[in-house]
Structure formats: C-alpha cells, structure tokens
Design an enzyme around this catalytic site. Structure first.
Site, PDB file in Angstrom:
ATOM      1  CE  LYS A 114      -9.639 -19.731  36.939  1.00 49.61           C
ATOM      2  NZ  LYS A 114      -8.481 -19.683  35.984  1.00 49.61           N
ATOM      3  N   GLY A 115     -14.549 -21.063  34.360  1.00 55.17           N
ATOM      4  CA  GLY A 115     -15.363 -22.209  33.975  1.00 55.17           C
ATOM      5  C   GLY A 115     -14.690 -23.068  32.917  1.00 55.17           C
TER       6      GLY A 115
ATOM      7  CE1 TYR B 262      -8.008 -36.713  26.542  1.00 57.48           C
ATOM      8  CE2 TYR B 262      -8.917 -36.018  28.666  1.00 57.48           C
ATOM      9  CZ  TYR B 262      -8.693 -37.004  27.712  1.00 57.48           C
ATOM     10  OH  TYR B 262      -9.156 -38.280  27.931  1.00 57.48           O
TER      11      TYR B 262
ATOM     12  N   GLY C  68      -5.048 -25.100  35.449  1.00 55.01           N
ATOM     13  CA  GLY C  68      -4.981 -26.272  36.318  1.00 55.01           C
ATOM     14  C   GLY C  68      -4.239 -26.012  37.614  1.00 55.01           C
TER      15      GLY C  68
ATOM     16  CG  HIS D  29      -8.610 -25.382  43.459  1.00 53.95           C
ATOM     17  ND1 HIS D  29      -9.903 -25.721  43.146  1.00 53.95           N
ATOM     18  CD2 HIS D  29      -8.120 -24.745  42.354  1.00 53.95           C
ATOM     19  CE1 HIS D  29     -10.190 -25.322  41.924  1.00 53.95           C
ATOM     20  NE2 HIS D  29      -9.123 -24.732  41.421  1.00 53.95           N
TER      21      HIS D  29
END
Length: 345
Positions: free
Chosen positions: A99-100, A292, A309, A312
């Site tokens: 999740k980086g 992007y 994306g 949350h």
C-alpha cells in the site's frame, strides 16, 4: 437530389482522407522527432558505466511490440527467440511496501524502453513452496526481454518477511532494491481499507480501524496489528541491512509519486543508471480518476486499475494523532539510516 447526395459524400470522403493523411504525417513526424532527440538509448549491462552498450531506441520499441504480440498469442516462442529475447533474472526488485504505491511505481518505470516488468507478483522469496521450486522456476516466471534491458519485479511482502533478505542475497548480492513508502499512518489506513473492501465483497463484517489499531486494554498503539507493524519501516529495513549496504537501496516517496510523479521517477532512473527517458509527456493527470495516468505513445494510454485510489473511511482524529506520535521516532531513525527526509507529520 441524387447529385447533391453524391457531392456531399465526395466532400465527406475528401475531409476524411485529409484527416487520415494529416494524422499519418503527424505520427511519422512524432516518431522521427523522438529518434532525433533521443537517437541512442544506452542500456548498461548489469549497471556498469554509461555507454557500455548502445541500442537504437526504435529497436527497443520494436522488441516491446514483439513482446506484446507474444502475450496476445500472435507469435510463437520460437519467433521470439529469433529476435534474441530471453527470460532473465531481475536486476532490480521493488521489495515494498504494501500500500505504498508498488504497482504504480512498477507501471511508471515500465514507460522506460530499457525496463521490462514482471506483470504479476511472483512471491518467490517469501513463499516457501515457491522458493523450493528453485531459481530456474523463478527465472521462467520473468517476461521476455532484450539481454541489455532491466527486468524488474515487485512483491511487497518481501520487505516484511524475515527469510527474504538472505534469499535474495544468495541470488544476487549486488541487486538494486527499491522501497516505496507513504506516511505511515496513511499507509496503515490504506492497508485496512483494502482488507475491509475484501470483507465487504464476501458480505463479512470487520472491526473498525480504531479498534484494531489501538489496544483496548492499554489504550496504546497495537503493534500486533499487521497494518501498524508494517508501517514501522526502520524495523524491517534494519534486517535488510544485515545483508545489503544502504547504497543498494533507493527510497521512493509514495506520497509524492501521487502528486508529482516525474521527479521521483527521474531519481529512480538515476539510481538504476538508466538514461533519462521518462518525461512529462508520458504522464497526464486524469481528473476523473484523481491520479496520474500513463502515455506510452500517441496511441496507447493506460490508467491503473479502478481499485487504486480507494476512498479511506473516516478515522477518529485522536487515533490518527496517537499513531503519528507513535511512528515519529521510528520515522526519524528511518530518515537517518536512508539519508532521505520525507515530509511526514
């Protein structure tokens, strides 16, 4: 009436013909200008000095086209071998962090003509069953590439799995290692969000983030919760440093890759000793998606999967504050070890 219809049809065909010719001329000019501006693409054999081997940019683009046709099943493996394409072990690995932004980084690096990516996560070094199959099994999982190209794979679980550093070291002690990180609390929430979405798809209930991240008995941060533990980057990095010097690692700012991808990608190009090829032309912001997307050429564009994306869930601000306070000393140590200070609260 018929004469008017015929005249109208001729006029339409003339306009379409002019547009087609104009588009063709633009495409030819575009390819020609690329070759004039970047006539040679030096690609180093095993990260040697620049200019050891030079190959025309068009040749690399042609090879990439062959790979695409092979994946579609339009050409055979024998035809691929005729063009000197091989499956080679990776010269660089994105080892984390989950999740980086590992997928985004891999796809963006694939814009470079000297880079070939393994599309799927191989999980060779972190999976005992796969590792037992041997290094040749691993190599055959790699994509076909030109010998002087760099094959890159990514498996985020590598970063946090204890056995992995030694296993990679045994394969190649001089390999380049990429770590992409985000602000630790944001990364932990993103990790939770992905798991939550998976539970909801199966109509299963799941605890709120606050209940998992904070120990209800002590009211302190719950370090047994995997999403929290993964975000203590320095703890995992110290284990890797027992096998590799810090010079073989490059830290990518995952938060900046979202908002300003080009400067981060240019730093990676430099780390991998690649000639600069990724430009602003290759990256465009998609307002609908909110991040992007990639432009390989005038015809082919690509955006990451819709699952990227995710929105949350709202988290209690006091929990966020507690987590950031907890991570702060670990972050400071991470900056000190890596020599890169990131803009984290």
């Amino acid at each position: 009436m018929l004469f008017k219809q015929q005249a109208w049809l001729r006029q339409k065909l003339l306009v379409l013909g002019i547009l087609a010719v104009g588009s063709l001329l633009y495409l030819v000019a575009r390819v020609g200008s690329l070759d004039r501006l970047q006539p040679i693409c030096p690609i180093e054999g095993r990260f040697g000095a620049r200019g050891q081997a030079e190959f025309p940019l068009r040749a690399l683009q042609f090879k990439r086209g062959l790979l695409h046709e092979f994946r579609k099943g339009n050409i055979s493996k024998d035809q691929v071998h005729l063009h000197d394409l091989v499956q080679q072990l990776p010269k660089a690995i994105i080892i984390g962090v989950r999740k980086g932004g590992t997928r985004a980084l891999l796809e963006m690096l694939n814009l470079h003509p000297a880079v070939v990516k393994a599309s799927q996560e191989i999980h060779f070094f972190d999976n005992d069953e796969n590792y037992a199959k041997g290094i040749e099994w691993y190599r055959k999982k790699m994509p076909f590439s030109y010998p002087q190209q760099i094959t890159i794979e990514k498996s985020p679980a590598y970063f946090i799995t204890e056995e992995v550093p030694e296993r990679i070291y045994k394969m190649n002690s001089s390999i380049k290692l990429l770590i992409i990180v985000r602000e630790p609390t944001t990364r932990a929430i993103s990790d939770y969000t992905q798991v939550l979405e998976g539970k909801e798809r199966k109509n299963k209930t799941y605890y709120k983030f606050e209940k998992l991240a904070i120990d209800p008995n002590t009211c302190e941060v719950n370090t047994k919760y995997k999403a929290v533990r993964t975000s203590i980057y320095t703890k995992h990095l110290e284990r890797w440093l027992k096998y590799f010097p810090i010079e073989q690692f490059h830290i990518v700012d995952g938060d900046r890759l979202i908002t300003e991808p080009l400067p981060e990608l240019q730093l990676v190009e430099k780390f991998l000793n690649l000639p600069p090829r990724i430009s602003q032309y290759n990256l465009y912001f998609n307002a609908t998606r909110g991040f992007y997307c990639l432009r390989f050429n005038i015809i082919f564009n690509k955006c990451l999967a819709g699952s990227k994306g995710r929105i949350h869930p709202e988290v209690d601000p006091s929990v966020i504050t507690k987590l950031r306070k907890f991570f702060h000393p670990f972050n400071q140590k991470f900056y000190q070890i890596t020599g890169r200070t990131l803009n984290w609260p």
